[in-house]
Design an enzyme around this catalytic site. Structure first.
Site, PDB file in Angstrom:
ATOM      1  N   TYR A 123       0.782  -1.230   0.000  1.00 44.38           N
ATOM      2  CA  TYR A 123       0.000   0.000   0.000  1.00 44.38           C
ATOM      3  C   TYR A 123       0.816   1.284   0.000  1.00 44.38           C
ATOM      4  O   TYR A 123       0.251   2.364  -0.154  1.00 44.38           O
ATOM      5  CB  TYR A 123      -0.977  -0.026   1.174  1.00 44.38           C
ATOM      6  CG  TYR A 123      -2.049  -1.082   0.969  1.00 44.38           C
ATOM      7  CD1 TYR A 123      -3.132  -0.830   0.136  1.00 44.38           C
ATOM      8  CD2 TYR A 123      -1.938  -2.328   1.559  1.00 44.38           C
ATOM      9  CE1 TYR A 123      -4.091  -1.798  -0.092  1.00 44.38           C
ATOM     10  CE2 TYR A 123      -2.895  -3.315   1.335  1.00 44.38           C
ATOM     11  CZ  TYR A 123      -3.969  -3.047   0.507  1.00 44.38           C
ATOM     12  OH  TYR A 123      -4.908  -4.009   0.268  1.00 44.38           O
ATOM     13  N   PHE A 411     -10.377  -4.401  11.236  1.00 42.61           N
ATOM     14  CA  PHE A 411     -11.599  -4.164  10.477  1.00 42.61           C
ATOM     15  C   PHE A 411     -11.435  -4.659   9.060  1.00 42.61           C
ATOM     16  O   PHE A 411     -12.175  -4.384   8.186  1.00 42.61           O
ATOM     17  CB  PHE A 411     -11.989  -2.667  10.514  1.00 42.61           C
ATOM     18  CG  PHE A 411     -10.895  -1.726  10.054  1.00 42.61           C
ATOM     19  CD1 PHE A 411     -10.773  -1.404   8.711  1.00 42.61           C
ATOM     20  CD2 PHE A 411     -10.011  -1.161  10.972  1.00 42.61           C
ATOM     21  CE1 PHE A 411      -9.777  -0.540   8.287  1.00 42.61           C
ATOM     22  CE2 PHE A 411      -9.025  -0.284  10.555  1.00 42.61           C
ATOM     23  CZ  PHE A 411      -8.901   0.035   9.203  1.00 42.61           C
TER      24      PHE A 411
END
Length: 411
Positions: A123, A411
């Site tokens: 990322y 999450f």
């Protein structure tokens, strides 16, 4: 056939999630976990890439409010459920989803995007920087003792049903959010993630247990959720306590909960993961080496609206610095910015033509944003360049947080 990217329709969720399970190894999740994530998914914020009738790419986002230095809660896109089918790698699927997603986040007015990375090397090229670390410990409780602060013996502990105790535990969590950067304010439904306890996921450990800590007036001021993994050796019991959560409002409650976990019968090890890197436990134990602390990356953060993000947080002291920021993936952030703060909560970030004093990319700003990683340490690695004398020291000090940022759950 050309690939098609589109917003997820509610009736496509099962196919979309089946793809995600395949992308992460193909092991089916429990029905309880699958049902919970179905309820938490925001279809309008979820993308699917389709090859005919087959889903070959997925990316979603949760609508979070994230605590930042100073205690403000800043809207943030919680990037999640990102996966590409192994048959469609190296075809630009991931890049196209990241492009669409960040454009949507910007259009929705969220200054930040955050994620936890299954592979952290992925990322950085999209502008995400490692902003928090998490600590794991494995304490040999047969040889490590705790140094207890005054008031520990006055704390009353009560073993309760994890589900029934959720409202009291959530009140404790809510009080902690503004105290520590990186914590998401839990939206309705997210409290269920903490007590999700499918039998298949226990791997032989006990069902989830919960102990709450009460002050003298009966107010719940902390809790710990844990499992016990029974184990026996020829010389005797060698059980392990696996701590899922421990949150407390003051030092005595913190110590009382750890003491309870250390003293559980038939156990010799307490394991805990995803703890803050400045966890008070590190200063309670008698032997840090036999506690085996180990850090790893946790929250990765990206500034989507650079001036709005930098103005949303508080700085540790007065600051006036001009930064030359590189951001090829979100070029609206590129250029020269002057950040001015009075150190008391008022900050302004505006474009300027003045000479730059620091040069860095948006990735470094993401790493430093929550105050746990210093600009000076990034400069030592060659990732921040000082162009004006004294600018690095002043900016690095101003960006720091008094407590380490922490993401308490995934999450």
């Amino acid at each position: 056939m050309a690939l098609e990217m589109r917003v997820l329709q509610a009736d496509e969720w099962d196919v979309w999630y089946d793809h995600l399970e395949l992308a992460f190894g193909g092991v089916p999740e429990s029905r309880q976990e699958r049902d919970l994530y179905r309820s938490l998914t925001e279809p309008g914020r979820s993308l699917g890439v389709w090859d005919g009738g087959t889903c070959v790419g997925s990316a979603g986002a949760f609508s979070f409010r994230l605590s930042v230095p100073g205690g403000a809660l800043v809207p943030a896109a919680g990037v999640t459920m990102v996966g590409v089918a192994p048959t469609h790698r190296r075809r630009g699927v991931l890049t196209s989803m990241m492009r669409r997603q960040l454009d949507d986040v910007r259009a929705g007015g969220e200054p930040l995007a955050v994620l936890t990375a299954s592979e952290p090397a992925i990322y950085g090229r999209f502008g995400y920087g490692t902003a928090t670390y998490a600590l794991s410990v494995a304490v040999d409780t047969t040889r490590v003792r705790l140094s207890l602060p005054p008031g520990t013996d006055e704390v009353r502990l009560r073993l309760v049903d994890p589900q029934k105790a959720l409202p009291e535990c959530e009140q404790v969590y809510a009080q902690l959010v503004a105290r520590r950067p990186g914590m998401p304010a839990r939206q309705p439904g997210w409290e269920q993630l903490a007590v999700l306890d499918p039998e298949a996921a226990r791997e032989g450990a006990s069902p989830l247990k919960c102990v709450v800590a009460e002050r003298a007036d009966g107010e719940v001021a902390g809790y710990a959720r844990y499992r016990v993994r029974a184990d026996w050796e020829p010389q005797g019991p060698e059980g392990k306590v696996e701590v899922a959560d421990l949150d407390a409002l003051d030092p005595a409650v913190t110590a009382a909960l750890w003491r309870y976990l250390f003293e559980l019968d038939l156990t010799s090890t307490v394991r805990a993961g995803r703890r803050p890197v400045d966890d008070p436990l590190l200063h309670l134990v008698s032997d840090i080496r036999r506690s085996r602390p180990s850090p790893r990356d946790s929250l990765h953060l990206r500034l989507v609206d650079l001036p709005a993000a930098l103005e949303a947080r508080t700085y540790a002291g007065p600051l006036d610095v001009v930064m030359e920021v590189e951001d090829a993936f979100c070029p609206w952030n590129e250029g020269r910015w002057r950040l001015v703060s009075d150190g008391r909560g008022d900050a302004r970030c505006t474009r300027t033509a003045d000479p730059a004093e620091l040069e860095l990319s948006v990735r470094e700003l993401g790493s430093a944003y929550l105050g746990g990683i210093t600009l000076s340490s990034l400069a030592a690695a060659g990732r921040v360049r000082e162009l004006g004398p004294g600018a690095l020291t002043a900016a690095s000090r101003a960006f720091t947080s008094d407590v380490s940022p922490w993401l308490p759950h995934g999450f």
